[in-house]
Write a protein that holds these residues in place. Structure first.
Motif: not given
Ligand SMILES: [Fe+2]
Ligand SMILES: [Fe+2]
Length: 270
Positions: A215, A218, A224, A246, A249-250, A252-257
């Motif tokens: 995190k 990121s 991303g 997974s 994916d996690d 990728a989600d952290m980077s998008a957030e």
């Protein structure tokens, strides 16, 4: 020789510019406070300047990866206890230190090849700090999985940059280093599994630490899977290094957030 060597005392000559220790890692000034007062964001960097900044980040990252792997060879007694390291783990870290030393030499030449030099951008010692955790499993989770995972993304991005720019020197250097980085992450994945087998609590702590480091790195969402992400998440190479779908994916989600937070938090310039 003392153990757990402090980051402030790492040996650097006068060419290196160090970030202020109290600057947050998410502060863009940490990424570009050397002689070039650039910001590591997609809008204010030309692609060539951004590539030089990424290359300089790789160079100091390689130096700290060498220092971190070397520390892990030294900082722990041989054994299977929570504050010990098996001899084979130390051998892996010694092999990694040799790889990173080679990467340092390649990266300093590549930085020159791209028109940069040591000290153009500031050095944050966060990578080394993550490689100094007192529990060797957390150290490998933070350094070999989170940060070496980032090294996979960055090396692959730079390799693509070399392909697009028709630069065989950059392309092949990054391709060779990428192969090593996949091996380093795989070592982290293997040791995490092996040392926490039958100890779910330690495994949970290690994965949480890995997530914290991921995190922090990121880069405000600059890594991303968007077409304009300056550092592309390298799914295929991460799979080869032992990441599950997974887990990827996690990340990728952290980077998008982080990217969404950055956009929302950007003040209106008008
Ligand atoms: Fe490396
Ligand atoms: Fe590495």
């Amino acid at each position: 020789m003392r153990k757990m060597f402090p980051a402030e005392e790492l040996a650097r000559d006068s060419r290196f510019v160090r970030c202020e220790p109290n600057q947050s890692i998410s502060d863009p000034r940490r990424q570009g406070a050397g002689r070039t007062q650039g910001r590591l964001d997609a809008d204010s960097y030309s692609s060539a300047e951004r590539a030089r900044g990424v290359m300089h980040g790789i160079l100091v990252g390689e130096i700290q990866a060498l220092e971190g792997a070397g520390r892990t060879c030294w900082d722990f007694e041989v054994g299977d206890g929570p504050d010990q390291a098996p001899y084979e783990l130390k051998l892996d870290m010694a092999r990694q230190a040799w790889d990173e030393a080679r990467h340092c030499e390649i990266s300093v030449k590549l930085a020159g090849h791209m028109g940069s030099e040591i000290g153009e951008f500031a050095e944050s010692t966060f990578l080394y700090e993550a490689a100094c955790h007192p529990d060797p499993v957390l150290r490998l989770a933070g350094a070999n999985r989170a940060l070496e995972g980032l090294a996979i993304d960055v090396s692959n991005t730079m390799r693509e940059f070399g392909v697009q720019g028709g630069d065989p020197v950059l392309t092949y250097c990054e391709d060779w280093m990428l192969a090593d980085e996949v091996t380093h992450v795989k070592m982290g994945s293997n040791w995490l599994r092996r040392l926490t087998d039958g100890d779910p609590e330690r495994r949970k702590k290690a994965l949480e630490f890995q997530r914290v480091v991921d995190k922090l790195f990121s880069f405000n969402g600059l890594r991303g899977e968007e077409a304009d992400s300056p550092v592309q998440l390298a799914r295929r190479f991460r799979e080869l290094a032992g990441f599950s779908t997974s887990e990827i994916d996690d990340i990728a989600d952290m980077s998008a957030e982080a990217r969404a937070e950055m956009v929302v938090g950007t003040p209106d310039p008008s």
